[in-house]
Motif scaffolding. Structure first.
Motif, short mmCIF file in Angstrom:
data_model
loop_
_atom_site.label_atom_id
_atom_site.label_comp_id
_atom_site.label_asym_id
_atom_site.label_seq_id
_atom_site.Cartn_x
_atom_site.Cartn_y
_atom_site.Cartn_z
N LEU A 1 -3.10 55.18 -58.28
CA LEU A 1 -2.18 54.08 -57.97
C LEU A 1 -2.69 52.85 -58.68
O LEU A 1 -3.88 52.49 -58.57
N ASP B 1 -6.41 52.52 -56.71
CA ASP B 1 -7.06 53.66 -56.09
C ASP B 1 -6.93 54.85 -57.02
O ASP B 1 -5.96 54.97 -57.77
N GLY C 1 -1.61 50.99 -47.41
CA GLY C 1 -1.81 50.44 -48.73
C GLY C 1 -0.61 49.72 -49.28
O GLY C 1 0.38 49.47 -48.57
N ASP D 1 -1.34 57.85 -47.59
CA ASP D 1 -2.23 56.74 -47.26
C ASP D 1 -1.76 55.44 -47.90
O ASP D 1 -1.85 54.37 -47.27
N TRP D 2 -1.29 55.50 -49.14
CA TRP D 2 -0.85 54.29 -49.83
C TRP D 2 0.36 53.66 -49.15
O TRP D 2 0.60 52.46 -49.30
#
Length: 243
Positions: free
Chosen positions: A38, A27, A124, A119-120
């Motif tokens: 990432l 990402d 994720g 979010d990761w």
């Protein structure tokens, strides 16, 4: 984080051993503080900020020590029931995982300003490291600038465990340096409970930062080092809130 100061490594180069094959970008986000990426390199997950390697999942000893040493020092000072800890910087999640694995911690607040990093972990690949800690009822994730959170008022913390950028002597994002100024250290002191602990991660020993802590009135200033495979050791600076 595992990075050297004024990095002798080229952009996108880690300080740890490479995984197998070429790295793969998972990402890439453009945010208010620049680009964050990432990627996966073999077994490693890596975060790149503004073209500079920031951290990866290769080790985690010093990030875990950041939280473990703070609790140990609280215990040495007589202990307290269900101490509240603030973790400054979610990163790859080692510090949060360490805190969530310790039942003696009470309130666990994590302040992270990059929405992508949150979010990761939530949805994720970095959830592999935080290991479900985000669902722990003690844990609260706050998306905010750390210094703004510290100065914004609220209940005190028994420990501040701060892992912001590469530490006090070199920051990838320039405005992160404000945390390590006299005003930033004063904000830390104001949010700590009496005899509370400040623990600060650094990519290298910093005598100047130790002196800055003393000048800010912190007591029992000391460091713990974690040797790394290449370069200078990672360091945790420890200090007790001014009386």
């Amino acid at each position: 984080m595992t990075a050297d100061t004024r990095s002798p490594y080229p952009p996108y180069e880690t300080t740890a051993g490479h995984g197998a094959g070429a790295p793969h970008v998972l990402d890439r986000r453009d945010g208010p503080h620049g680009e964050v990426v990432l990627r996966r390199h073999g077994a490693l997950l890596q975060i790149i900020a503004n073209g500079c390697f920031l951290m990866d999942t290769s080790d985690g000893r010093s990030e875990r020590l950041l939280v473990r040493a703070a609790l140990r020092e609280l215990d040495a000072g007589g202990g307290r029931p269900s101490p509240a800890v603030l973790i400054g910087g979610l990163g790859v999640g080692f510090s949060l995982a360490e805190a969530a694995a310790e039942p003696r911690w009470g309130r666990i607040t994590v302040v992270e300003r990059e929405e992508a990093v949150i979010d990761w972990h939530r949805d994720g690949p970095l959830g592999e490291v935080s290991s479900g800690a985000l669902s722990d009822p003690r844990v609260r994730i706050v998306r905010a600038d750390l210094l703004a959170h510290l100065t914004g008022g609220g209940d005190p913390y028994d420990a501040l465990c701060l892992d912001i950028d590469n530490g006090p002597d070199w920051t990838v994002t320039e405005d992160n340096g404000s945390l390590y100024t006299p005003a930033g250290l004063a904000a830390c002191a104001r949010r700590l409970a009496p005899d509370g602990m400040l623990a600060v991660w650094s990519a290298q020993p910093s005598g100047a930062f130790g002196e800055a802590l003393r000048n800010a009135g912190f007591r029992r200033v000391r460091t713990e080092e974690v040797p790394v495979a290449r370069g200078v050791p990672d360091v945790v600076h420890l200090a007790t809130r001014p009386a």
